[in-house]
Design a protein around this motif. Structure first.
Motif, short mmCIF file in Angstrom:
data_model
loop_
_atom_site.label_atom_id
_atom_site.label_comp_id
_atom_site.label_asym_id
_atom_site.label_seq_id
_atom_site.Cartn_x
_atom_site.Cartn_y
_atom_site.Cartn_z
N ASP A 86 0.84 -1.30 0.00
CA ASP A 86 0.07 -0.14 0.29
C ASP A 86 0.80 1.45 -0.05
OD1 ASP A 86 -2.55 -1.27 -0.12
OD2 ASP A 86 -2.72 -1.19 1.90
N TYR A 110 -8.69 -3.34 -6.96
CA TYR A 110 -8.29 -3.13 -5.66
C TYR A 110 -8.88 -1.74 -5.43
CZ TYR A 110 -5.37 -2.47 -1.56
OH TYR A 110 -4.97 -2.48 -0.34
N THR A 206 4.07 -7.67 -2.37
CA THR A 206 3.76 -7.76 -1.05
C THR A 206 4.29 -9.08 -0.39
OG1 THR A 206 2.08 -7.54 0.63
CG2 THR A 206 1.36 -8.51 -1.23
N1 PMP Z 1 -2.62 -4.82 -3.85
C1 PMP Z 1 -3.56 -5.80 -3.92
C2 PMP Z 1 -4.21 -6.03 -5.07
C3 PMP Z 1 -4.33 -6.28 -2.64
O1 PMP Z 1 -5.15 -6.78 -2.61
C4 PMP Z 1 -3.61 -5.68 -1.53
C5 PMP Z 1 -4.00 -5.99 -0.13
N2 PMP Z 1 -5.34 -5.76 0.10
C6 PMP Z 1 -2.60 -4.79 -1.56
C7 PMP Z 1 -1.79 -4.38 -2.83
C8 PMP Z 1 -1.84 -4.20 -0.17
O2 PMP Z 1 -1.16 -5.06 0.41
P1 PMP Z 1 -0.08 -4.77 1.49
O3 PMP Z 1 -0.23 -3.44 2.04
O4 PMP Z 1 -0.68 -5.59 2.65
O5 PMP Z 1 1.25 -5.12 0.99
#
Ligand code: PMP
Length: 355
Positions: A86, A110, A206
């Motif tokens: 994120d 997303y 991630t």
């Molecule tokens: N990209 C997508 C498509 C996701 O579904 C998510 C998690 N909900 C994220 C990014 C973010 O993940 P994180 O911040 O936990 O690395």
């Protein structure tokens, strides 16, 4: 809201995270792994690391960058880690679409992309997925701004072949194309090899899903060094210590443990296949997901009702209240026991409705 908030933030529609309830629910709503992280993470936590917490963490993130670069056969200057992907997405959208630029993404994807566009003053341009939720690559050619595509997409789990991703990147030489590979490890087809050919590609990843570390908050960008330099410019202008010392070491240890994670991923993919079969037998339609979740709809029950009924039975799934996704629920793939309980409860809910 107070009267002090600047006008541009007064209409923000913040992202609504999936429920994180500390009770005995079977939790299938935020695509976490049902398995613990690599044992190497525990070794880091037991290594006396707390004795060094009086010092700031390493702003260069060198140890973690080296581990990521080694895994993908790149040099360190191709990598920038941050506090979850994120954060990476936020920096990228701020850098390449913010303050009057445009962000182009599918209508169903997303939910954070539109939120960041709004926060950073980017015009949001959404492109409809087809009725079967597949993505038409040609609709992204010569896009009017930075493109962001999750591959596999969320919440559908559908992946675009690498050849189609390449056509989108090639057809946007003037724009950055962000490919969000949060769920790529379940599918196994990364577009990292395309970095050798294209300097407008930015890949995000991630540790939260395939690597069972959602609580650690680690994600990273992989791109050509000039793009990584841009992102570091933003990161050092915002919070150079964006990753804490524990996250840096634990994530670096985890990312090197392919043997452990390959086993978890294979198990999740096996489970997704049999749960999808069971759901289809119960009358659901499911998108062809290659991720760690299933996107499913049933003609006899609305997504929101199924979500509520499962919650009464102590199972959490995710319902996304957008017009085209409303009929569906998104179900994260858990353990065999969790998914057996899910199927049993869904069967009983449908029986109650005489469906
Ligand atoms: N990209 C997508 C498509 C996701 O579904 C998510 C998690 N909900 C994220 C990014 C973010 O993940 P994180 O911040 O936990 O690395």
């Amino acid at each position: 809201m107070s009267q002090f908030l600047r006008p541009q933030y007064q209409n923000l529609k913040p992202y609504t995270p999936g429920e994180q309830i500390n009770a005995d629910y079977i939790k299938l709503n935020t695509n976490e792994s049902p398995f613990p992280p690599s044992p190497r993470v525990g070794e880091v936590l037991r290594s006396g690391i707390e004795e060094r917490l009086h010092l700031y963490s390493d702003p260069t993130l060198g140890e973690l960058h080296r581990a990521v670069a080694t895994k993908f056969g790149l040099t360190e200057d191709y990598v920038m880690a941050a506090n979850g992907s994120d954060d990476v997405l936020a920096f990228a959208i701020m850098a390449y679409a913010g303050s009057g630029g445009a962000l182009v993404c599918p209508d169903i994807t997303y939910g954070f992309y539109p939120v960041y566009a709004n926060l950073f003053g980017a015009k949001l341009v959404t492109i409809l997925l087809r009725d079967d939720f597949s993505l038409n690559a040609e609709a992204y050619f010569n896009a009017p701004g930075t493109v962001v595509i999750a591959n596999p997409n969320a919440p559908t789990g559908i992946a675009l072949p690498l050849s189609e991703i390449e056509r989108i990147i090639a057809a946007n030489p003037e724009n950055i194309v962000i490919i969000d590979e949060a769920y790529m490890p379940f599918h196994g087809e990364s577009c990292i090899p395309l970095l050798a050919k294209y300097d407008n590609l930015l890949v995000t990843m991630t540790m939260s899903k395939s690597h069972s570390l959602a609580g650690l908050r680690v994600g990273f960008a992989i791109a050509n060094p000039h793009i990584i330099a841009d992102l570091n410019r933003i990161r050092y202008s915002f919070n150079p210590y964006n990753l804490n010392a524990i996250s840096i070491k634990a994530a670096a240890a985890a990312i090197a443990d392919d043997e452990y994670y390959d086993g978890c991923i294979a198990e999740i993919n096996r489970t997704r296949a049999w749960v999808t079969d069971e759901l289809v037998q119960l009358g659901f339609t499911c998108t062809p997901s290659v991720a760690n979740f299933i996107f499913a709809a049933h003609p006899a029950i609305e997504g929101n009702e199924l979500y509520r009924k499962l919650k009464e039975r102590m199972i959490l799934v995710r319902h996304l209240d957008s017009p085209r996704a409303r009929g569906h629920v998104r179900i994260s793939v858990g353990t065999t026991e969790q998914m057996t309980a899910l199927i049993n409860e869904i069967r009983s809910i449908l029986e109650d409705k005489n469906a």
